[in-house]
Design a protein around this motif. Sequence first.
Motif, PDB file in Angstrom:
ATOM      1  N   GLU A  23       0.964  -0.955  -0.092  1.00 34.80           N
ATOM      2  CA  GLU A  23       0.078   0.135  -0.054  1.00 34.80           C
ATOM      3  C   GLU A  23       0.830   1.388   0.024  1.00 34.80           C
ATOM      4  N   ALA A  24       1.921   1.351  -0.811  1.00 37.37           N
ATOM      5  CA  ALA A  24       2.945   2.379  -0.720  1.00 37.37           C
ATOM      6  C   ALA A  24       2.250   3.729  -0.880  1.00 37.37           C
ATOM      7  N   GLY A  25       2.589   4.831  -0.177  1.00 36.67           N
ATOM      8  CA  GLY A  25       2.135   5.927  -0.117  1.00 36.67           C
ATOM      9  C   GLY A  25       1.009   6.109   1.010  1.00 36.67           C
ATOM     10  N   THR A  26       0.360   5.152   1.454  1.00 34.79           N
ATOM     11  CA  THR A  26      -0.477   5.392   2.647  1.00 34.79           C
ATOM     12  C   THR A  26       0.082   5.010   4.102  1.00 34.79           C
ATOM     13  N   VAL A  52      -6.031   3.483  12.597  1.00 35.88           N
ATOM     14  CA  VAL A  52      -4.713   3.775  12.629  1.00 35.88           C
ATOM     15  C   VAL A  52      -4.122   2.140  12.683  1.00 35.88           C
ATOM     16  N   ARG A  53      -3.078   1.730  11.857  1.00 33.35           N
ATOM     17  CA  ARG A  53      -2.397   0.551  11.974  1.00 33.35           C
ATOM     18  C   ARG A  53      -0.973   0.955  12.220  1.00 33.35           C
ATOM     19  N   LEU A  54      -0.486   0.264  13.356  1.00 34.58           N
ATOM     20  CA  LEU A  54       0.921   0.493  13.715  1.00 34.58           C
ATOM     21  C   LEU A  54       1.688  -0.589  12.924  1.00 34.58           C
ATOM     22  N   LYS A  55       2.580  -0.230  12.061  1.00 31.59           N
ATOM     23  CA  LYS A  55       3.470  -0.894  11.370  1.00 31.59           C
ATOM     24  C   LYS A  55       4.886  -1.100  11.803  1.00 31.59           C
ATOM     25  N   VAL A 123       7.096   6.497  14.687  1.00 31.70           N
ATOM     26  CA  VAL A 123       6.119   5.377  14.712  1.00 31.70           C
ATOM     27  C   VAL A 123       5.810   5.417  13.163  1.00 31.70           C
ATOM     28  N   ILE A 124       5.619   4.262  12.175  1.00 26.59           N
ATOM     29  CA  ILE A 124       5.160   4.381  11.110  1.00 26.59           C
ATOM     30  C   ILE A 124       3.906   3.760  11.082  1.00 26.59           C
ATOM     31  N   THR A 125       2.589   4.387  10.518  1.00 21.92           N
ATOM     32  CA  THR A 125       1.339   4.034  10.815  1.00 21.92           C
ATOM     33  C   THR A 125       0.872   3.967   9.378  1.00 21.92           C
ATOM     34  N   GLU A 126      -0.331   3.422   9.132  1.00 25.29           N
ATOM     35  CA  GLU A 126      -1.056   3.449   7.918  1.00 25.29           C
ATOM     36  C   GLU A 126      -2.193   3.681   8.495  1.00 25.29           C
ATOM     37  N   ALA A 127      -3.102   4.785   7.550  1.00 24.76           N
ATOM     38  CA  ALA A 127      -4.625   5.223   7.928  1.00 24.76           C
ATOM     39  C   ALA A 127      -5.272   4.185   7.062  1.00 24.76           C
ATOM     40  N   LEU A 128      -6.319   3.776   7.781  1.00 30.48           N
ATOM     41  CA  LEU A 128      -7.424   2.659   7.334  1.00 30.48           C
ATOM     42  C   LEU A 128      -8.586   3.239   7.387  1.00 30.48           C
TER      43      LEU A 128
END
Length: 128
Positions: A23-26, A52-55, A123-128
């Motif tokens: 999901e590059a860019g998210t 929020v997803r914690l990566k 932190v590196i996160t992703e918005a869901l």
Amino acid sequence: MPGTTPRTTPGAIQELADTLSPEAGTNTVTRSNGIVASGNTSLVTPTATGRVRLKAFLIVNNGASVNDVGLRFAAAGVILFHGDLAADGGQRGMNLIGAYIDGAAGEALIINITNAGNISVTVITEAL
């Protein structure tokens, strides 16, 4: 290589984050340096219906004494990945890609610090 500077600029870190998953860019990199208050400090707050997803994360204790530090979703959520960090540079980091550590809708990602100190977190996160 001798004579070269490592790519540690915020742009380079964001570029790395964007390659960590399909999901590059998210993905978003959030840094908070010098958190000194004990208790909860919000790091990433989603929209009311977003999650929020914690990566990945890295927490560093820059203080002069041991401190128990962890992450949680929501102010009263279970504290994850907590434990004592040694004084003057103790750290904990983890790559969580594929682990699906997600908050519920509207829940902020929070760092919880037991004692006042000097904590830095990325932190590196992703918005869901």
